[in-house]
Design an enzyme around this catalytic site. Structure first.
Site, PDB file in Angstrom:
ATOM      1  N   ASP A  86      10.904 -29.332  18.078  1.00 12.65           N
ATOM      2  CA  ASP A  86      10.000 -29.877  19.097  1.00 12.65           C
ATOM      3  C   ASP A  86       9.893 -28.933  20.289  1.00 12.65           C
ATOM      4  O   ASP A  86       8.799 -28.588  20.732  1.00 12.65           O
ATOM      5  CB  ASP A  86      10.499 -31.248  19.580  1.00 12.65           C
ATOM      6  CG  ASP A  86      10.366 -32.305  18.504  1.00 12.65           C
ATOM      7  OD1 ASP A  86       9.769 -32.012  17.459  1.00 12.65           O
ATOM      8  OD2 ASP A  86      10.867 -33.424  18.718  1.00 12.65           O
ATOM      9  N   GLY A  88       5.835 -41.769  22.971  1.00 11.98           N
ATOM     10  CA  GLY A  88       6.457 -42.462  21.852  1.00 11.98           C
ATOM     11  C   GLY A  88       5.564 -42.608  20.635  1.00 11.98           C
ATOM     12  O   GLY A  88       5.760 -43.496  19.811  1.00 11.98           O
ATOM     13  N   ALA A  89       4.582 -41.737  20.481  1.00 16.42           N
ATOM     14  CA  ALA A  89       3.662 -41.838  19.342  1.00 16.42           C
ATOM     15  C   ALA A  89       3.928 -40.756  18.302  1.00 16.42           C
ATOM     16  O   ALA A  89       3.152 -40.583  17.365  1.00 16.42           O
ATOM     17  CB  ALA A  89       2.216 -41.749  19.825  1.00 16.42           C
ATOM     18  N   SER A  99       5.728 -35.899  20.350  1.00 21.35           N
ATOM     19  CA  SER A  99       6.779 -35.272  21.147  1.00 21.35           C
ATOM     20  C   SER A  99       6.404 -35.103  22.615  1.00 21.35           C
ATOM     21  O   SER A  99       6.470 -34.009  23.178  1.00 21.35           O
ATOM     22  CB  SER A  99       7.221 -33.939  20.549  1.00 21.35           C
ATOM     23  OG  SER A  99       8.550 -33.702  20.961  1.00 21.35           O
TER      24      SER A  99
HETATM   25  P1  ADP Z   1       7.866 -38.921  21.692  1.00 18.25           P
HETATM   26  O1  ADP Z   1       8.621 -37.695  22.072  1.00 18.25           O
HETATM   27  O2  ADP Z   1       7.620 -39.043  20.236  1.00 18.25           O
HETATM   28  O3  ADP Z   1       6.608 -39.098  22.482  1.00 18.25           O
HETATM   29  P2  ADP Z   1      10.214 -40.140  22.758  1.00 18.25           P
HETATM   30  O4  ADP Z   1      10.720 -41.547  22.775  1.00 18.25           O
HETATM   31  O5  ADP Z   1      11.068 -39.069  22.212  1.00 18.25           O
HETATM   32  O6  ADP Z   1       8.783 -40.162  22.053  1.00 18.25           O
HETATM   33  O7  ADP Z   1       9.860 -39.693  24.242  1.00 18.25           O
HETATM   34  C1  ADP Z   1       9.094 -40.511  25.080  1.00 18.25           C
HETATM   35  C2  ADP Z   1       9.751 -40.586  26.438  1.00 18.25           C
HETATM   36  O8  ADP Z   1       9.623 -39.312  27.130  1.00 18.25           O
HETATM   37  C3  ADP Z   1       9.101 -41.574  27.363  1.00 18.25           C
HETATM   38  O9  ADP Z   1       9.572 -42.882  27.139  1.00 18.25           O
HETATM   39  C4  ADP Z   1       9.527 -41.032  28.713  1.00 18.25           C
HETATM   40  O10 ADP Z   1      10.870 -41.353  28.964  1.00 18.25           O
HETATM   41  C5  ADP Z   1       9.446 -39.535  28.514  1.00 18.25           C
HETATM   42  N1  ADP Z   1       8.117 -38.980  28.901  1.00 18.25           N
HETATM   43  C6  ADP Z   1       7.307 -38.224  28.155  1.00 18.25           C
HETATM   44  N2  ADP Z   1       6.178 -37.886  28.826  1.00 18.25           N
HETATM   45  C7  ADP Z   1       6.277 -38.434  30.048  1.00 18.25           C
HETATM   46  C8  ADP Z   1       5.442 -38.485  31.222  1.00 18.25           C
HETATM   47  N3  ADP Z   1       4.246 -37.877  31.252  1.00 18.25           N
HETATM   48  N4  ADP Z   1       5.888 -39.169  32.279  1.00 18.25           N
HETATM   49  C9  ADP Z   1       7.076 -39.778  32.264  1.00 18.25           C
HETATM   50  N5  ADP Z   1       7.894 -39.788  31.198  1.00 18.25           N
HETATM   51  C10 ADP Z   1       7.525 -39.147  30.105  1.00 18.25           C
HETATM   52 MG    MG Z   2      10.616 -37.218  21.476  1.00 22.29          MG
END
Ligand code: ADP
Ligand code: MG
Length: 405
Positions: free
Chosen positions: A191, A128-129, A132
């Site tokens: 992405d 969530g930073a 992606s």
């Molecule tokens: P961003 O894509 O900018 O990091 P998003 O809100 O689109 O933010 O995606 C984040 C979400 O993706 C997390 O809350 C989780 O649901 C999922 N996610 C991503 N990486 C992982 C991981 N390593 N383990 C579990 N869930 C993950």
């Molecule tokens: Mg995302």
């Protein structure tokens, strides 16, 4: 294999063994990505450029005889278990919605699952930073399922695969469909394309109208992400407002030119300039941002092809100015991060990234000065605001891949 990575892989294998009682058979990985140029151009059918970075999601796993999936992540507690026949969304807002969505979309496109799988997810992409992590997770999972052979797409360029660019593009579309239709996030294709097409020392170029995808040499630079740690919640409402304003800009240009264009990016900047609105309206300024961004991506691609990184960096900084003035999706914190970056050693160019209003900036920085750059930005930002930004020093990386263990 770099030390830190091999430690993480070992941890993943150990935890897989402890959870499922066997050794994993396949290791898949996919990078995160940063946006380099082309801000809010994607849904306007425009041009974008991004790069895959050396923060990655790793999945280890193996087959299971029943058509059932079991997945766990180092970031969350518990194991999610679901049937692979008719895949359901599962608990709302659970991280495994992303996993279930990929399985759902892969099954819908490639035919159903042959057997099931157990998997463990680990990685160093901050969630969530704005890097992606979601597309990184999806791409690693896509690579994992294909490599394990529990999903067997028919032969043909239109089906997901890792061996050819056509296959990778088809996979990106499936993953994007999963995010749009299953997870319910209306994101563009960049992405997933970046996580699958990334290459060391290269940028990834995507034309969101024609789907032309290219890798362009970027050279050995550092990509430094500065996270303002300001709330991204504001971006949700504003994002929809800006989309509406872009629509209004498109309508106006259609009226003025008599052309039945479907997307704002079908117009050129000169056409917009020829129909200047006085005083400048919101729709006109938003359109000027989008069309000038398309121009910058095009000029940026040419600059990189000519090995001119300085010009590319300048275009990134011009993109930030256009966001600030015309698209009005910057903020005090993001502007301050860019000002701090400009005064720091090794800075080549920088801009806000993602939706805007909060979140991160991305900076192109001389590789040999990346660490002093990071320290300087932190100190300057802190001095001016009293806040501590999170700074991630990254390099370019390869797109998703998988190997048998
Ligand atoms: P961003 O894509 O900018 O990091 P998003 O809100 O689109 O933010 O995606 C984040 C979400 O993706 C997390 O809350 C989780 O649901 C999922 N996610 C991503 N990486 C992982 C991981 N390593 N383990 C579990 N869930 C993950
Ligand atoms: Mg995302």
């Amino acid at each position: 294999m770099p030390g830190a990575l091999s430690v993480r892989i070992r941890e993943a294998c150990d935890r897989f063994q402890a959870l499922y009682g066997s050794a994993p058979r396949v290791l898949a990985r996919a990078p995160a990505r940063v946006e380099l140029l082309g801000n809010h151009t994607d849904y306007n059918g425009g041009l974008v450029m991004a790069a895959a970075i050396d923060r990655e999601t790793i999945i280890v796993g193996g087959p299971s005889p029943e058509r059932v999936a079991r997945v766990a992540s180092a970031h969350f507690d518990g194991v999610d278990e679901f049937g692979l026949g008719a895949i359901e969304a599962g608990p709302r807002s659970s991280w495994t919605t992303y996993v279930r969505g990929v399985c759902w979309a892969m099954a819908a496109t490639c035919g159903g699952f042959e057997g099931g799988f157990n998997a463990f997810v680990i990685g160093d992409v901050p969630l969530g930073a704005g890097l992606s992590s979601s597309a990184s997770l999806q791409s690693a999972l896509g690579a994992f399922l294909l490599s394990l052979g529990v999903i067997r797409p028919p032969a043909g360029d239109e089906y997901p695969g890792l061996r050819t660019d056509a296959g990778r593009f088809a996979l990106a579309r499936v993953l994007n469909r999963s995010e749009n239709e299953f997870v319910g996030v209306g994101s563009g294709l960049l992405d997933q394309v970046s996580c699958l097409f990334g290459r060391k020392d290269h940028a990834v170029y995507l034309d969101c109208s024609t789907y032309e995808t290219r890798r362009i040499p970027l050279g050995e630079v550092a990509l430094v992400v500065c996270d303002s740690r300001t709330s991204r919640r504001l971006a949700d409402g504003m994002y929809d407002i800006r989309r509406g304003e872009c629509e209004a800009g498109l309508d106006r240009l259609r009226q003025l030119t008599g052309r039945g264009a479907e997307r704002l990016s079908e117009f050129r900047l000169e056409e917009l300039s020829a129909h200047r609105e006085e005083p400048e309206t919101a729709r006109w300024k938003r359109a000027r941002h989008v069309l000038s961004e398309n121009d910058r991506v095009q000029r940026g691609a040419h600059a990189l092809e000519a090995g001119d990184l300085a010009t590319f960096g300048r275009l990134m900084s011009e993109s930030h100015a256009s966001s600030r003035e015309d698209f009005e999706n910057s903020s005090q914190a993001l502007d301050l991060l860019i000002e701090s970056a400009r005064e720091s050693p090794g800075f080549i160019g920088g801009k806000l990234s993602g939706a805007g209003w909060a979140g991160c900036t991305i900076n192109l920085v001389r590789a040999d000065l990346a660490e002093p750059f990071a320290e300087s930005v932190k100190a300057r930002y802190n001095q001016a605001s009293g806040l501590d930004p999170l700074v991630h020093v990254c390099r370019t990386a390869e797109g998703a891949s998988a190997i048998e263990l």
